[in-house]
Design a protein around this motif. Structure first.
Motif, mmCIF file in Angstrom:
data_model
loop_
_atom_site.group_PDB
_atom_site.id
_atom_site.type_symbol
_atom_site.label_atom_id
_atom_site.label_comp_id
_atom_site.label_asym_id
_atom_site.label_seq_id
_atom_site.Cartn_x
_atom_site.Cartn_y
_atom_site.Cartn_z
ATOM 1 N N GLY A 245 0.753 -1.342 0.031
ATOM 2 C CA GLY A 245 0.105 0.042 -0.097
ATOM 3 C C GLY A 245 0.950 1.514 -0.010
ATOM 4 N N VAL A 246 0.336 2.248 -0.596
ATOM 5 C CA VAL A 246 0.907 3.657 -0.633
ATOM 6 C C VAL A 246 0.004 4.457 -0.061
ATOM 7 N N ARG A 247 0.213 5.251 1.248
ATOM 8 C CA ARG A 247 -0.653 6.076 1.795
ATOM 9 C C ARG A 247 -0.419 7.639 1.587
ATOM 10 N N LEU A 248 -1.119 8.363 1.582
ATOM 11 C CA LEU A 248 -1.056 9.655 1.793
ATOM 12 C C LEU A 248 -1.485 10.442 3.066
ATOM 13 N N GLY A 249 -0.405 10.776 3.846
ATOM 14 C CA GLY A 249 -0.686 11.373 4.971
ATOM 15 C C GLY A 249 -0.482 10.625 6.170
ATOM 16 N N GLY A 250 -0.348 9.359 6.281
ATOM 17 C CA GLY A 250 0.099 8.535 7.491
ATOM 18 C C GLY A 250 -0.577 7.204 7.306
ATOM 19 N N PRO A 251 -0.542 6.384 8.231
ATOM 20 C CA PRO A 251 -1.041 5.052 8.403
ATOM 21 C C PRO A 251 -2.153 4.845 8.081
ATOM 22 N N GLU A 252 -3.170 5.648 8.410
ATOM 23 C CA GLU A 252 -4.627 5.921 8.121
ATOM 24 C C GLU A 252 -5.042 6.426 6.925
ATOM 25 N N GLY A 253 -3.983 6.931 6.109
ATOM 26 C CA GLY A 253 -4.334 7.713 4.992
ATOM 27 C C GLY A 253 -5.085 7.014 3.608
ATOM 28 N N ALA A 254 -5.512 7.380 2.552
ATOM 29 C CA ALA A 254 -5.996 6.836 1.558
ATOM 30 C C ALA A 254 -4.886 6.033 0.996
ATOM 31 N N ASN A 255 -5.157 4.938 0.544
ATOM 32 C CA ASN A 255 -4.234 4.140 -0.370
ATOM 33 C C ASN A 255 -4.359 4.198 -1.866
ATOM 34 N N VAL A 256 -3.270 4.958 -2.180
ATOM 35 C CA VAL A 256 -3.354 5.241 -3.694
ATOM 36 C C VAL A 256 -2.373 4.362 -4.611
ATOM 37 N N LEU A 257 -2.139 3.265 -4.054
ATOM 38 C CA LEU A 257 -1.156 2.326 -4.763
ATOM 39 C C LEU A 257 -1.698 1.822 -5.913
ATOM 40 N N PRO A 258 -3.221 1.439 -6.020
ATOM 41 C CA PRO A 258 -4.015 1.170 -7.342
ATOM 42 C C PRO A 258 -3.704 2.064 -8.543
ATOM 43 N N LYS A 259 -4.029 3.413 -8.023
ATOM 44 C CA LYS A 259 -3.835 4.470 -9.080
ATOM 45 C C LYS A 259 -2.526 4.812 -9.323
ATOM 46 N N LEU A 260 -1.606 4.520 -8.651
ATOM 47 C CA LEU A 260 -0.232 4.676 -8.743
ATOM 48 C C LEU A 260 0.385 3.804 -10.001
ATOM 49 N N LEU A 261 -0.162 2.322 -9.677
ATOM 50 C CA LEU A 261 0.233 1.503 -10.820
ATOM 51 C C LEU A 261 -0.392 1.478 -12.210
ATOM 52 N N ALA A 262 -1.747 2.105 -11.981
ATOM 53 C CA ALA A 262 -2.333 1.990 -13.186
ATOM 54 C C ALA A 262 -1.840 3.103 -14.146
ATOM 55 N N GLU A 263 -1.311 4.275 -13.538
ATOM 56 C CA GLU A 263 -0.727 5.559 -14.262
ATOM 57 C C GLU A 263 0.578 5.330 -14.525
ATOM 58 N N ASN A 264 1.349 4.668 -13.635
ATOM 59 C CA ASN A 264 2.623 4.840 -13.720
ATOM 60 C C ASN A 264 3.445 3.161 -13.691
ATOM 61 N N GLY A 265 2.541 2.296 -13.963
ATOM 62 C CA GLY A 265 3.240 0.798 -14.022
ATOM 63 C C GLY A 265 4.317 0.823 -14.928
ATOM 64 N N ASP A 266 4.367 1.223 -16.087
ATOM 65 C CA ASP A 266 5.447 1.073 -16.964
ATOM 66 C C ASP A 266 6.712 1.565 -16.342
ATOM 67 N N ALA A 267 6.721 2.711 -15.648
ATOM 68 C CA ALA A 267 7.932 3.376 -15.138
ATOM 69 C C ALA A 267 8.410 2.604 -14.372
ATOM 70 N N ILE A 268 7.391 2.083 -13.103
ATOM 71 C CA ILE A 268 7.902 1.275 -12.138
ATOM 72 C C ILE A 268 8.518 0.000 -12.462
ATOM 73 N N ALA A 269 7.741 -0.455 -13.267
ATOM 74 C CA ALA A 269 8.464 -1.897 -13.936
ATOM 75 C C ALA A 269 9.718 -1.826 -14.437
ATOM 76 N N ASP A 270 9.700 -0.700 -15.281
ATOM 77 C CA ASP A 270 11.012 -0.503 -15.834
ATOM 78 C C ASP A 270 12.434 -0.471 -14.923
ATOM 79 N N ASP A 271 11.952 0.376 -13.760
ATOM 80 C CA ASP A 271 12.929 0.758 -12.970
ATOM 81 C C ASP A 271 13.135 -0.672 -11.862
ATOM 82 N N LEU A 272 12.140 -1.619 -11.858
ATOM 83 C CA LEU A 272 12.577 -2.761 -11.265
ATOM 84 C C LEU A 272 13.072 -4.000 -12.158
ATOM 85 N N ARG A 273 12.978 -3.450 -13.429
ATOM 86 C CA ARG A 273 13.505 -4.655 -14.280
ATOM 87 C C ARG A 273 12.772 -5.817 -14.204
ATOM 88 N N LEU A 274 11.438 -5.591 -14.105
ATOM 89 C CA LEU A 274 10.402 -6.544 -14.111
ATOM 90 C C LEU A 274 9.192 -6.380 -15.077
#
Length: 421
Positions: free
Chosen positions: A200-229
């Motif tokens: 999970g990737v949360r904004l504002g702290g442990p109880e914040g909204a999880n933006v990981l699905p949005k992050l992967l949807a919009e930036n998945g190619d860049a993240i995958a390239d960085d991980l070489r996966l």
């Protein structure tokens, strides 16, 4: 406040010094001691360190010494960043396992076990001397393999916390992709050192909204390239694995790749020669750009945050650290060392609750924890059979036809560092 860095002659150290200088309000160091047996390197690094402090107006005193006992005397915190055997030993860790078709890497697989066997006894000796000098001193371990070394320290009763820069690296990258301040990005980071997932990737702290699905949807190619996966793998997992999971998820492809290029140790050794030449330039008073390629990105910020929190200063309340499990992952023993978000203060880290871990990840974590148990036993007690058992238990090895020759290779290449061999 006195802080000591053991392994202060490392080419990493100016990254650390830069952080200490910039973040002096968070961690107000009065005396910084760099300890290293390599006197020539130490003086080069120490000279640059003093110039960095001077340029940034830091009033603290920097001392260099090869005398460990003098260096840790009265220290409030001691950072460990040593490499037993240097880059020469690392080069061996990264090459001989490839002969058996296994990953050659300094913290994972057979090479990681070799490093643990060389390192644990040395770190425990240093820790005992720290305890004699100041029983209340905190030991911050950045020495790989961090999970095994930290467990050795905690098992021996030391006030120790393990630190890795993987999580802070993800925090900074995700913040940049989200266009927000890194301090507002909280990671649901879980696993073992060099075996973690961002669930999970949360904004504002442990109880914040999880933006990981949005992050992967919009930036998945860049993240995958960085991980070489591959991007489809991230989409199927729905999490972001650490770079080190590539050794598991693409093992055979990585072995083929490693067999066709120079080892990372050779690359680093060449970089270190160039860096040390730069450090000797009396006009240089900032960390050089080349240091970013050496590794350890954001290590200084993580170290400052952790030390400040442990010493009652202004460190972040939540930090990713290596610490005792204590029921956080119920399928592991309480004394296993895990890498998770924790609330950190002067009494040490307290892991935050972790939701039930997907069996896909929990199974691998349990397997590698068993390997780490056996690796630590081999490091503490020695013996060919203990080395063999640890290798056989590792999920990247796991076969007799690999474990047996790797045992012989490990002992042969590390005999000078193994008191029992």
């Amino acid at each position: 406040m006195k802080l000591t860095v053991v392994g202060g002659g490392s080419t990493y150290t100016p990254e650390l010094i830069d952080g200490f200088a910039r973040l002096r309000d968070t961690l107000p160091i009065e005396e910084l001691v760099l300890v290293d047996p390599a006197a020539e390197r130490l003086e080069l690094v120490g000279g640059l360190a003093r110039r960095i402090f001077a340029r940034q107006g830091h009033p603290g005193r920097i001392v260099t010494t090869s005398d460990l006992d003098a260096g840790v005397e009265g220290a409030d915190a001691v950072l460990l960043q040593l490499r037993v055997g240097g880059q020469a030993a690392r080069r061996q860790d990264e090459t001989w396992p490839l002969e058996c078709g296994c990953i050659g890497q300094e913290t994972t697989g057979a090479g990681g076990l070799a490093k643990a066997l060389r390192t644990v006894p040395v770190v425990l000796e240093i820790a005992e001397r720290v305890r004699r000098a100041n029983p209340r001193a905190w030991i911050i371990d950045f020495t790989n393999p961090v999970g095994i070394v930290t467990r050795a320290l905690l098992q021996a009763g030391h006030r120790a916390v393990g630190l890795c820069n993987v999580a802070i690296g993800f925090q900074r990258k995700f913040a940049a992709l989200l266009g927000t301040d890194p301090k507002d990005v909280h990671l649901d980071h879980v696993g073992l050192n060099h075996l973690t997932w961002e669930t999970g990737v949360r904004l504002g702290g442990p109880e914040g909204a999880n933006v990981l699905p949005k992050l992967l949807a919009e930036n998945g190619d860049a993240i995958a390239d960085d991980l070489r996966l591959p991007r489809p793998l991230l989409d199927r997992l729905g999490v972001v694995p650490s770079y080190y999971l590539r050794y598991y998820y693409a093992h055979d492809a990585v072995v083929r790749e490693l067999r066709t290029k120079p080892s990372r140790a050779e690359e680093v050794a060449a970089m270190e020669r160039e860096l040390l030449t730069m450090y000797g330039d009396p006009s240089l008073d900032e960390k050089p750009a080349l240091l970013a390629r050496r590794g350890g990105a954001f290590y200084s910020e993580a170290a400052v945050d952790l030390a400040a929190a442990l010493l009652g200063g202004a460190g972040s309340p939540y930090q990713v650290v290596n610490t005792l499990n204590r029921g956080t992952l119920p399928f592991l023993p309480d004394d296993a060392v895990i890498e998770v978000q924790a609330a950190v203060g002067p009494t040490g880290p307290v892991p935050l609750p972790v939701p039930d871990l997907d069996p896909l990840y929990a199974g691998l974590v349990a397997n590698v924890t068993t390997y780490e148990d056996l690796a630590l036993e081999a490091a503490l007690r020695g013996g060919r059979d203990r080395v063999f058992r640890a290798l056989l238990a590792h999920p990247l090895i796991g076969q007799y036809e690999y474990a047996e020759p790797l045992t012989g290779q490990l002992i042969t290449h590390n005999r000078e560092h193994l008191a029992w061999a």
